[in-house]
Design a protein around this motif. Structure first.
Motif, PDB file in Angstrom:
ATOM      1  N   LEU A 173      16.208  49.789  31.693  1.00 31.53           N
ATOM      2  CA  LEU A 173      17.523  50.293  31.274  1.00 31.53           C
ATOM      3  C   LEU A 173      18.316  49.243  30.500  1.00 31.53           C
ATOM      4  N   THR A 174      17.599  48.442  29.693  1.00 27.79           N
ATOM      5  CA  THR A 174      18.269  47.484  28.814  1.00 27.79           C
ATOM      6  C   THR A 174      18.609  48.125  27.470  1.00 27.79           C
ATOM      7  N   TRP A 175      17.950  49.237  27.148  1.00 29.29           N
ATOM      8  CA  TRP A 175      18.187  50.010  25.927  1.00 29.29           C
ATOM      9  C   TRP A 175      17.825  49.224  24.668  1.00 29.29           C
ATOM     10  N   SER A 176      16.931  48.259  24.785  1.00 30.34           N
ATOM     11  CA  SER A 176      16.519  47.483  23.611  1.00 30.34           C
ATOM     12  C   SER A 176      15.762  48.362  22.614  1.00 30.34           C
ATOM     13  N   ALA A 177      14.924  49.269  23.111  1.00 26.65           N
ATOM     14  CA  ALA A 177      14.184  50.167  22.215  1.00 26.65           C
ATOM     15  C   ALA A 177      15.140  51.118  21.492  1.00 26.65           C
ATOM     16  N   GLN A 178      16.178  51.581  22.190  1.00 24.28           N
ATOM     17  CA  GLN A 178      17.169  52.461  21.573  1.00 24.28           C
ATOM     18  C   GLN A 178      17.929  51.736  20.467  1.00 24.28           C
ATOM     19  N   VAL A 179      18.349  50.507  20.740  1.00 28.42           N
ATOM     20  CA  VAL A 179      19.085  49.731  19.742  1.00 28.42           C
ATOM     21  C   VAL A 179      18.208  49.451  18.531  1.00 28.42           C
ATOM     22  N   PHE A 226      25.364  52.566  25.778  1.00 25.36           N
ATOM     23  CA  PHE A 226      26.147  51.399  25.371  1.00 25.36           C
ATOM     24  C   PHE A 226      26.573  50.526  26.549  1.00 25.36           C
ATOM     25  N   GLY A 227      26.922  51.133  27.663  1.00 24.76           N
ATOM     26  CA  GLY A 227      27.526  50.396  28.766  1.00 24.76           C
ATOM     27  C   GLY A 227      26.679  49.259  29.307  1.00 24.76           C
ATOM     28  N   ASN A 228      25.362  49.331  29.214  1.00 27.80           N
ATOM     29  CA  ASN A 228      24.493  48.319  29.808  1.00 27.80           C
ATOM     30  C   ASN A 228      23.880  47.381  28.763  1.00 27.80           C
ATOM     31  N   LEU A 229      24.415  47.400  27.534  1.00 23.53           N
ATOM     32  CA  LEU A 229      23.853  46.546  26.482  1.00 23.53           C
ATOM     33  C   LEU A 229      24.219  45.081  26.716  1.00 23.53           C
ATOM     34  N   SER A 230      23.316  44.221  26.331  1.00 29.41           N
ATOM     35  CA  SER A 230      23.595  42.783  26.382  1.00 29.41           C
ATOM     36  C   SER A 230      24.482  42.392  25.205  1.00 29.41           C
ATOM     37  N   VAL A 231      25.049  41.199  25.274  1.00 35.90           N
ATOM     38  CA  VAL A 231      25.907  40.713  24.191  1.00 35.90           C
ATOM     39  C   VAL A 231      25.115  40.612  22.891  1.00 35.90           C
ATOM     40  N   GLN A 264      38.941  46.012   7.513  1.00 33.72           N
ATOM     41  CA  GLN A 264      39.047  46.269   8.945  1.00 33.72           C
ATOM     42  C   GLN A 264      38.260  47.524   9.286  1.00 33.72           C
ATOM     43  N   HIS A 265      37.578  47.488  10.397  1.00 34.01           N
ATOM     44  CA  HIS A 265      36.785  48.627  10.837  1.00 34.01           C
ATOM     45  C   HIS A 265      36.867  48.744  12.354  1.00 34.01           C
ATOM     46  N   PRO A 266      36.664  49.940  12.896  1.00 40.31           N
ATOM     47  CA  PRO A 266      36.722  50.112  14.359  1.00 40.31           C
ATOM     48  C   PRO A 266      35.599  49.354  15.048  1.00 40.31           C
ATOM     49  N   ALA A 267      35.934  48.701  16.142  1.00 40.14           N
ATOM     50  CA  ALA A 267      34.935  47.965  16.905  1.00 40.14           C
ATOM     51  C   ALA A 267      33.968  48.920  17.578  1.00 40.14           C
ATOM     52  N   LEU A 268      32.802  48.370  17.942  1.00 40.27           N
ATOM     53  CA  LEU A 268      31.785  49.179  18.622  1.00 40.27           C
ATOM     54  C   LEU A 268      32.312  49.708  19.953  1.00 40.27           C
ATOM     55  N   GLN A 269      33.128  48.903  20.611  1.00 43.37           N
ATOM     56  CA  GLN A 269      33.719  49.325  21.889  1.00 43.37           C
ATOM     57  C   GLN A 269      34.610  50.550  21.689  1.00 43.37           C
TER      58      GLN A 269
END
Length: 470
Positions: free
Chosen positions: A383-389, A436-441, A462-467
């Motif tokens: 559940l690191t979501w590295s493949a999704q990213v 998104f919630g469990n993504l690493s920095v 300026q653009h909206p942050a990912l958060q």
């Protein structure tokens, strides 16, 4: 925005090579006939006697007779997609949409007569099947997906019937079936799945097993007599049941290979892929297929099925395997075939406490994988979501090419920003509440850099942050 026209224009402007997969055969007629009988291979049993007995027992009162009003027909005609191909009846989508006001009053009595008599005209049921390759170099018949081209008028009629059907059965649908429910979608299915897993893994000495089931030709194996019984138990209007029986049985089909048509065959099994009603009917067909124990869940989105087992001890493993075997037996009795080669399992065991022997289905060991794409989201066993990213970044980079080309052509900044929001940011938004919630920095920074690059191309500082997207 018309997405098809958008991408066609972009490909033309950027001189992008076509990736369409054509079918190259020496004898087109022989291949068309071969595929036609291959797609008919599930139509081996005759359940017409059971269907007729059931239909004869249904008494339709005047109150049960559905009425289709002019306003509904007009609305459906005006929503027809004009880019779709003309069906076997020769009535084009462009004609129906352009002349909706003039044609509504003409088609209303025809639709009403079909519904009152419970008879679907043969031409409405006729399907021209186009075999679409599933991969670049298809080697066997199963490498082609049968996409049915049917009457546009029939699709409009199906929309009217399906809207009424969903209203009648909506409250009886499995709570873990997320298709065709108001304000429910793939995001809800993925979020529910991830929530159940993460909440369970917060406990000590536990793990989870998740089985992703792949059906073999799921829509083609649906049996009308079972579907009719299911709808009867759900107290569906008898008029709808009889009309659907007429639609599903004695359908004629031909296969088109390039420009060659096969011989015509008649089929009474399954629902054509490409029809409006096909996914809805399959959802009803599998509605009673659920898990019977509290620590096992079956998450469904139409035919995309996942069986989750939350394991806390040895007994839970046995219960989970029993649930899987019960599911396999249910599929056997309902004529659904499981593709064991594509059915896989992910094991979430961060502390490595379990003995993960593979599941056995139909004598075949089910493969265990580290990552799997479910409903467009790549789920990994940690559940690191590295493949999704990684997948998101690849897709965003591909679309940045088009954004650059638009800027080279001197397109207005407002149009560039619109392209970014609709074509690029939509990729980032899909399923973000789950992954998104469990993504690493590091992974968050990787996506942020792509967003900054896109905004630099557009010319926005300026653009909206990912958060903020999350």
């Amino acid at each position: 925005m018309n997405s098809k026209k958008l991408w066609d224009s972009m490909k033309t402007a950027t001189n992008m090579k076509s990736t369409e997969k054509s079918l190259h055969v020496t004898d087109e007629l022989a291949k068309a006939n071969e595929l036609n009988y291959f797609y008919k291979r599930f139509d081996n049993n005759d359940f017409s006697a059971e269907c007729n007995m059931m239909l004869d027992s249904m008494v339709i009162d005047d109150a049960d007779r559905l009425k289709i009003d002019l306003k509904s027909i007009n609305k459906v005609f005006k929503q027809v997609n004009v880019t779709k191909a003309t069906g076997p009846d020769g009535i084009s989508p462009f004609l129906l949409r352009t002349c909706a006001d003039e044609l509504t009053s003409a088609w209303c009595p025809i639709f009403q007569r079909s519904l009152y008599s419970h008879i679907v005209p043969a031409l409405w049921k006729k399907a021209i099947i186009t075999p679409v390759p599933k991969k670049s170099c298809p080697q066997e018949n199963n490498d082609f997906r049968p996409i049915a081209l049917t009457s546009v008028v029939m699709k409009c009629m199906e929309k009217l019937i399906m809207s009424q059907l969903i209203k009648e059965v909506g409250s009886q649908l499995d709570p873990y079936q997320f298709a065709y429910k108001h304000q429910r979608g793939t995001d809800d299915a993925i979020n529910s799945l991830v929530h159940l897993v993460t909440k369970h893994l917060e406990n000590p000495m536990v793990y989870a097993r998740l089985l992703f089931v792949d059906f073999s030709s799921a829509f083609n194996t649906l049996q009308p007599h079972i579907l009719l019984k299911t709808m009867q138990r759900m107290n569906v209007n008898p008029s709808i049941i009889k009309w659907l029986h007429s639609f599903l049985t004695n359908r004629s089909q031909q296969v088109r290979v390039n420009k060659t048509l096969s011989e015509s065959t008649t089929i009474s099994t399954g629902v054509p892929q490409g029809c409006v009603s096909s996914p809805v009917l399959f959802t009803l067909y599998t509605n009673q297929c659920t898990c019977s124990t509290g620590n096992n869940y079956m998450i469904k989105f139409s035919d995309d099925t996942a069986i989750l087992g939350l394991i806390s001890g040895t007994s839970d493993v046995a219960i989970y395997k029993d649930e899987v075997q019960n599911f396999v037996q249910w599929c056997d009795t309902h004529f659904l075939s499981i593709n064991t080669k594509k059915t896989v399992e992910i094991i979430f065991d961060p502390k490595s406490i379990g003995d993960h022997l593979p599941l056995v289905i139909s004598g075949q060991n089910i493969g265990q994988v580290d990552s799997y794409k479910y409903l467009g989201i790549h789920i990994d066993n940690k559940l690191t979501w590295s493949a999704q990213v990684e997948n998101v970044c690849i897709r965003v980079q591909q679309r940045l090419y088009f954004l650059r080309r638009l800027r080279v052509f001197g397109v207005n900044q407002k149009v560039l920003l619109l392209f970014y929001h609709t074509v690029i940011e939509s990729i980032l938004r899909y399923g973000i509440s789950a992954w998104f919630g469990n993504l690493s920095v590091h992974l968050k920074a990787k996506i942020t850099r792509l967003m900054q690059r896109a905004m630099k191309i557009v010319g926005v500082k300026q653009h909206p942050a990912l958060q903020a997207l999350f």
